[in-house]
Design a protein around this motif. Structure first.
Motif, PDB file in Angstrom:
ATOM      1  N   ALA A  19      37.531  -7.094  -8.502  1.00  0.00           N
ATOM      2  CA  ALA A  19      38.355  -8.050  -7.761  1.00  0.00           C
ATOM      3  C   ALA A  19      37.671  -8.478  -6.460  1.00  0.00           C
ATOM      4  O   ALA A  19      37.700  -9.661  -6.095  1.00  0.00           O
ATOM      5  CB  ALA A  19      39.726  -7.441  -7.470  1.00  0.00           C
ATOM      6  N   ALA A  20      37.045  -7.533  -5.761  1.00  0.00           N
ATOM      7  CA  ALA A  20      36.365  -7.876  -4.514  1.00  0.00           C
ATOM      8  C   ALA A  20      35.214  -8.845  -4.768  1.00  0.00           C
ATOM      9  O   ALA A  20      35.004  -9.790  -4.002  1.00  0.00           O
ATOM     10  CB  ALA A  20      35.842  -6.609  -3.839  1.00  0.00           C
ATOM     11  N   ALA A  21      34.473  -8.622  -5.841  1.00  0.00           N
ATOM     12  CA  ALA A  21      33.383  -9.539  -6.173  1.00  0.00           C
ATOM     13  C   ALA A  21      33.921 -10.927  -6.497  1.00  0.00           C
ATOM     14  O   ALA A  21      33.370 -11.945  -6.056  1.00  0.00           O
ATOM     15  CB  ALA A  21      32.578  -8.987  -7.351  1.00  0.00           C
ATOM     16  N   GLU A  22      35.002 -10.983  -7.261  1.00  0.00           N
ATOM     17  CA  GLU A  22      35.580 -12.272  -7.624  1.00  0.00           C
ATOM     18  C   GLU A  22      36.137 -13.001  -6.402  1.00  0.00           C
ATOM     19  O   GLU A  22      35.977 -14.223  -6.256  1.00  0.00           O
ATOM     20  CB  GLU A  22      36.681 -12.072  -8.670  1.00  0.00           C
ATOM     21  CG  GLU A  22      36.143 -11.626 -10.019  1.00  0.00           C
ATOM     22  CD  GLU A  22      37.240 -11.307 -11.018  1.00  0.00           C
ATOM     23  OE1 GLU A  22      37.039 -11.585 -12.206  1.00  0.00           O
ATOM     24  OE2 GLU A  22      38.302 -10.787 -10.610  1.00  0.00           O
ATOM     25  N   ILE A  23      36.795 -12.274  -5.505  1.00  0.00           N
ATOM     26  CA  ILE A  23      37.335 -12.886  -4.294  1.00  0.00           C
ATOM     27  C   ILE A  23      36.205 -13.386  -3.400  1.00  0.00           C
ATOM     28  O   ILE A  23      36.281 -14.487  -2.826  1.00  0.00           O
ATOM     29  CB  ILE A  23      38.236 -11.890  -3.541  1.00  0.00           C
ATOM     30  CG1 ILE A  23      39.501 -11.602  -4.367  1.00  0.00           C
ATOM     31  CG2 ILE A  23      38.615 -12.421  -2.163  1.00  0.00           C
ATOM     32  CD1 ILE A  23      40.300 -10.418  -3.872  1.00  0.00           C
ATOM     33  N   ALA A  24      35.138 -12.591  -3.279  1.00  0.00           N
ATOM     34  CA  ALA A  24      33.988 -13.017  -2.475  1.00  0.00           C
ATOM     35  C   ALA A  24      33.421 -14.330  -2.996  1.00  0.00           C
ATOM     36  O   ALA A  24      33.123 -15.255  -2.226  1.00  0.00           O
ATOM     37  CB  ALA A  24      32.916 -11.937  -2.483  1.00  0.00           C
ATOM     38  N   ARG A  25      33.268 -14.413  -4.298  1.00  0.00           N
ATOM     39  CA  ARG A  25      32.775 -15.649  -4.905  1.00  0.00           C
ATOM     40  C   ARG A  25      33.753 -16.791  -4.678  1.00  0.00           C
ATOM     41  O   ARG A  25      33.352 -17.931  -4.405  1.00  0.00           O
ATOM     42  CB  ARG A  25      32.556 -15.401  -6.412  1.00  0.00           C
ATOM     43  CG  ARG A  25      32.281 -16.640  -7.248  1.00  0.00           C
ATOM     44  CD  ARG A  25      31.004 -17.340  -6.836  1.00  0.00           C
ATOM     45  NE  ARG A  25      30.756 -18.491  -7.676  1.00  0.00           N
ATOM     46  CZ  ARG A  25      31.367 -19.673  -7.547  1.00  0.00           C
ATOM     47  NH1 ARG A  25      32.267 -19.844  -6.602  1.00  0.00           N
ATOM     48  NH2 ARG A  25      31.063 -20.676  -8.353  1.00  0.00           N
ATOM     49  N   GLN A  26      35.028 -16.522  -4.757  1.00  0.00           N
ATOM     50  CA  GLN A  26      36.064 -17.538  -4.588  1.00  0.00           C
ATOM     51  C   GLN A  26      36.031 -18.148  -3.188  1.00  0.00           C
ATOM     52  O   GLN A  26      36.249 -19.353  -3.026  1.00  0.00           O
ATOM     53  CB  GLN A  26      37.430 -16.901  -4.850  1.00  0.00           C
ATOM     54  CG  GLN A  26      38.626 -17.818  -4.708  1.00  0.00           C
ATOM     55  CD  GLN A  26      39.917 -17.081  -5.031  1.00  0.00           C
ATOM     56  OE1 GLN A  26      40.013 -16.397  -6.042  1.00  0.00           O
ATOM     57  NE2 GLN A  26      40.894 -17.200  -4.167  1.00  0.00           N
ATOM     58  N   VAL A  27      35.759 -17.313  -2.158  1.00  0.00           N
ATOM     59  CA  VAL A  27      35.778 -17.829  -0.781  1.00  0.00           C
ATOM     60  C   VAL A  27      34.435 -18.392  -0.342  1.00  0.00           C
ATOM     61  O   VAL A  27      34.302 -18.861   0.790  1.00  0.00           O
ATOM     62  CB  VAL A  27      36.253 -16.747   0.215  1.00  0.00           C
ATOM     63  CG1 VAL A  27      37.640 -16.250  -0.152  1.00  0.00           C
ATOM     64  CG2 VAL A  27      35.257 -15.582   0.303  1.00  0.00           C
TER      65      VAL A  27
END
Length: 256
Positions: A19-27
């Motif tokens: 989830a942290a990797a996906e959120i980082a990519r999202q922002v």
């Protein structure tokens, strides 16, 4: 809303947090530092997490377990874009351990017929492509390494440097890293050496002061926040918001 990723901005993960990797990519972050040295990555998790991070568009910087052949080669065989090698003592040590990140005749990396070679054989062109595409960054966090940083940067197996400010402060007898003038003098020295060598440098930049320094001194990449720090800040902000409401005077009830 998803922001176009920029590889200059990296987040620091201590474990395989999808989830942290996906959120980082999202922002809009375009890179991730995997702290294998101090984190909770085991080989099975690392083998799964690296291709996932790459598949969602993140450049993978693997801060490996130590300055040894096995951890360096495993991270590259799993598909890491960069290996950051901790505790490089000096130029001679850097020459020996960074060789594990490049194939002969440039270095001494061993071939594995796995993911990076599409689970098959290899060619001379593939070897050249691997040596050119994957990057090797010795970490500058020991006194001997900063004293010989120009010689380290001159090595053909070294593609750039990864600065470790906390350990560097301890090993330069300044005590716990406190972002002192001496700390920033060391960072400026390393930035100048990388610039003179024409090679990139990466800084973990948690504070506004470090971020400003990295931008002004031309850092190629910044680790802009770490997983645990982001969780701490987020949890604390939510708690403080509610605590402030609890302390506020109650609104007077309107008379009927």
């Amino acid at each position: 809303m998803t922001v176009t990723p920029d590889r200059r901005y990296a987040i620091w993960l201590s474990g395989p947090n999808v989830a942290a990797a996906e959120i980082a990519r999202q922002v809009g972050c375009g890179a991730v530092v995997l702290d294998i040295e101090h984190g909770t990555f085991d080989l099975a998790a690392l083998e799964r997490f690296i291709p996932l991070a790459k598949a969602i568009g993140l450049e993978v910087i693997a801060k490996v377990l130590g300055p040894e052949r096995g951890p360096i080669q495993q991270a590259l065989d799993f598909g890491a874009d960069v290996v950051a090698i901790p505790h490089v003592e000096n130029a001679a040590h850097a020459r020996a351990v960074t060789a594990f990140a490049k194939f002969p005749p440039l270095g001494d990396r061993s071939f594995a017929g796995g993911r990076t070679s599409s689970y098959g054989g290899f060619t001379d062109d593939w070897v050249r492509e691997q040596d050119a595409r994957t990057r090797c960054y010795p970490m500058i966090e020991d006194a001997g390494a900063i004293e010989q940083v120009e010689e380290i940067l001159a090595l053909p197996t070294v593609d750039g440097i990864f600065v470790g400010p906390s350990d560097l402060s301890l090993r330069r007898n300044r005590g716990a890293y406190a972002r002192t003038d001496g700390d920033f003098a060391d960072l400026a020295l390393l930035a100048a050496a990388a610039r003179a060598a024409g090679k990139p440098w990466l800084l973990p930049a948690w504070s506004s002061e470090e971020k400003r320094f990295a931008v002004e001194h031309g850092a190629d990449q910044l680790a802009i926040t770490m997983e645990h720090g982001a969780l701490l800040a987020g949890f604390a902000a939510a708690r403080d918001e509610v605590a402030a409401l609890d302390r506020a005077p109650a609104f007077a009830q309107a008379a009927p």
